[in-house]
Write a protein that holds these residues in place. Sequence first.
Motif, short mmCIF file in Angstrom:
data_model
loop_
_atom_site.label_atom_id
_atom_site.label_comp_id
_atom_site.label_asym_id
_atom_site.label_seq_id
_atom_site.Cartn_x
_atom_site.Cartn_y
_atom_site.Cartn_z
N TYR A 75 0.86 -1.19 0.00
CA TYR A 75 0.00 0.00 0.00
C TYR A 75 0.89 1.24 0.00
N SER A 76 0.53 2.23 -0.79
CA SER A 76 1.27 3.50 -0.78
C SER A 76 0.32 4.65 -1.09
N ASP A 77 0.62 5.80 -0.50
CA ASP A 77 -0.19 7.00 -0.71
C ASP A 77 0.73 8.21 -0.53
N SER A 78 0.63 9.17 -1.43
CA SER A 78 1.49 10.36 -1.32
C SER A 78 0.77 11.59 -1.82
N LEU A 79 1.14 12.73 -1.24
CA LEU A 79 0.65 14.04 -1.68
C LEU A 79 1.84 15.00 -1.70
N LEU A 80 1.92 15.84 -2.73
CA LEU A 80 2.99 16.82 -2.84
C LEU A 80 2.41 18.09 -3.45
N GLY A 81 2.51 19.18 -2.70
CA GLY A 81 2.00 20.46 -3.19
C GLY A 81 3.04 21.56 -3.04
N ASN A 82 3.13 22.45 -4.00
CA ASN A 82 4.12 23.54 -3.94
C ASN A 82 3.51 24.86 -3.49
N GLY A 83 2.35 24.76 -2.83
CA GLY A 83 1.67 25.94 -2.33
C GLY A 83 0.17 25.67 -2.30
N GLY A 84 -0.59 26.70 -2.01
CA GLY A 84 -2.04 26.53 -1.96
C GLY A 84 -2.51 26.08 -0.59
N THR A 85 -3.82 25.92 -0.46
CA THR A 85 -4.44 25.54 0.81
C THR A 85 -4.93 24.11 0.73
N LEU A 86 -4.48 23.30 1.68
CA LEU A 86 -4.88 21.89 1.74
C LEU A 86 -5.53 21.61 3.08
N ILE A 87 -6.71 20.99 3.02
CA ILE A 87 -7.39 20.50 4.23
C ILE A 87 -7.58 19.00 4.05
N GLU A 88 -7.10 18.21 5.02
CA GLU A 88 -7.15 16.76 4.87
C GLU A 88 -7.42 16.07 6.20
N VAL A 89 -8.23 15.02 6.12
CA VAL A 89 -8.43 14.11 7.24
C VAL A 89 -8.17 12.70 6.71
N LYS A 90 -7.28 11.96 7.38
CA LYS A 90 -6.88 10.65 6.86
C LYS A 90 -6.68 9.67 8.02
N ASN A 91 -7.13 8.43 7.82
CA ASN A 91 -6.95 7.38 8.82
C ASN A 91 -6.45 6.11 8.14
N PHE A 92 -5.39 5.52 8.71
CA PHE A 92 -4.82 4.27 8.21
C PHE A 92 -4.83 3.27 9.35
N GLU A 93 -5.40 2.07 9.09
CA GLU A 93 -5.52 1.04 10.12
C GLU A 93 -4.92 -0.27 9.60
N PHE A 94 -4.10 -0.93 10.46
CA PHE A 94 -3.53 -2.23 10.12
C PHE A 94 -3.71 -3.21 11.28
N ASP A 95 -4.13 -4.44 10.93
CA ASP A 95 -4.32 -5.50 11.91
C ASP A 95 -3.86 -6.81 11.27
N SER A 96 -2.83 -7.45 11.82
CA SER A 96 -2.25 -8.64 11.20
C SER A 96 -2.99 -9.93 11.54
N ASN A 97 -4.00 -9.87 12.40
CA ASN A 97 -4.73 -11.07 12.79
C ASN A 97 -5.53 -11.66 11.63
N SER A 98 -5.85 -12.95 11.72
CA SER A 98 -6.73 -13.58 10.73
C SER A 98 -8.09 -12.90 10.75
N LYS A 99 -8.64 -12.66 9.55
CA LYS A 99 -9.88 -11.91 9.44
C LYS A 99 -11.02 -12.78 8.92
N SER A 100 -12.23 -12.34 9.24
CA SER A 100 -13.43 -13.00 8.75
C SER A 100 -13.86 -12.35 7.44
N ARG A 101 -15.00 -12.77 6.91
CA ARG A 101 -15.48 -12.27 5.62
C ARG A 101 -15.86 -10.79 5.64
N SER A 102 -16.10 -10.22 6.79
CA SER A 102 -16.58 -8.84 6.85
C SER A 102 -15.55 -7.87 7.43
#
Length: 267
Positions: A75-102
């Motif tokens: 997984y990768s995500d990047s943002l690069l700006g040389n000026g201007g106004t940026l408003i951002e809300v971001k959440n990244f979650e990782f869990d290595s346990n075995s998962k169910s269908r949902s």
Amino acid sequence: MKWICLLILLLCIGCISADRLPSGMPESQIFSIGTTLSATGITDQSTKMDWTVSSGTPLESNILNSSDLISLVRYSDSLLGNGGTLIEVKNFEFDSNSKSRSTYNIENEKILTYNSHDGSHLLGAESLMMDNMGNCTSDTSPPRCVFAEPKEILTPSFCNIVQAKSDLININQAKVSTKGEIRSAGGFSTPAALNYRIAVTADKNVPAQGIVKTEFAGSIMEARDTNQSEDTWNRTAATNSWKDITQSSGEIRNLQKRFGYVSGMRV
């Protein structure tokens, strides 16, 4: 009675195909990264994760033995700006346990708005990739019918890779939201999954301005289940590949793309 026993036997050893996920490790890793940003000026932000989990074979081995499974995720995500106004809300979650269908091992969601100042612009890229592969495994479970002869069944080999990505190029103004999900650890009966969606819309009735590109792709290779007297378990019996590319430039009032992939055992 004979036909009932035969029916039960067929249900027990029926067609089996698609991904088998390795289970999570006994040790679990769980972490989350949250970002809230409101700034005017230069912005440089990136998130990257590589995760490999295997069952049976050590990661340094180049050979998959019988019953071995391996799943590679990036997984990768990047943002690069040389000026201007940026408003951002971001959440990244990782869990290595075995998962169910949902539930999922990786979940990422972000919402951002950007407005250019004095000719500034924003670049962005997000990518999700999952590569699952496994060698055959035998199932010698006795059939339910007591009169049926036990027969070894081989669950087939497979090698499947899927990817979803998006690019923001020379954005002068935009409102963007994305969400990504990956499930790559769960066990025999849990399907693999990769979901991604992106929406680029007008902000306060002013259309987004710039170039937006998305690409969804996959390549699937599957063998076929067999019994001990045949050897098709390690020979390609089904392939499919696909690619979907969208690119829009100029004034964008509404662009929404969604990709969903699920691959699991069918018995």
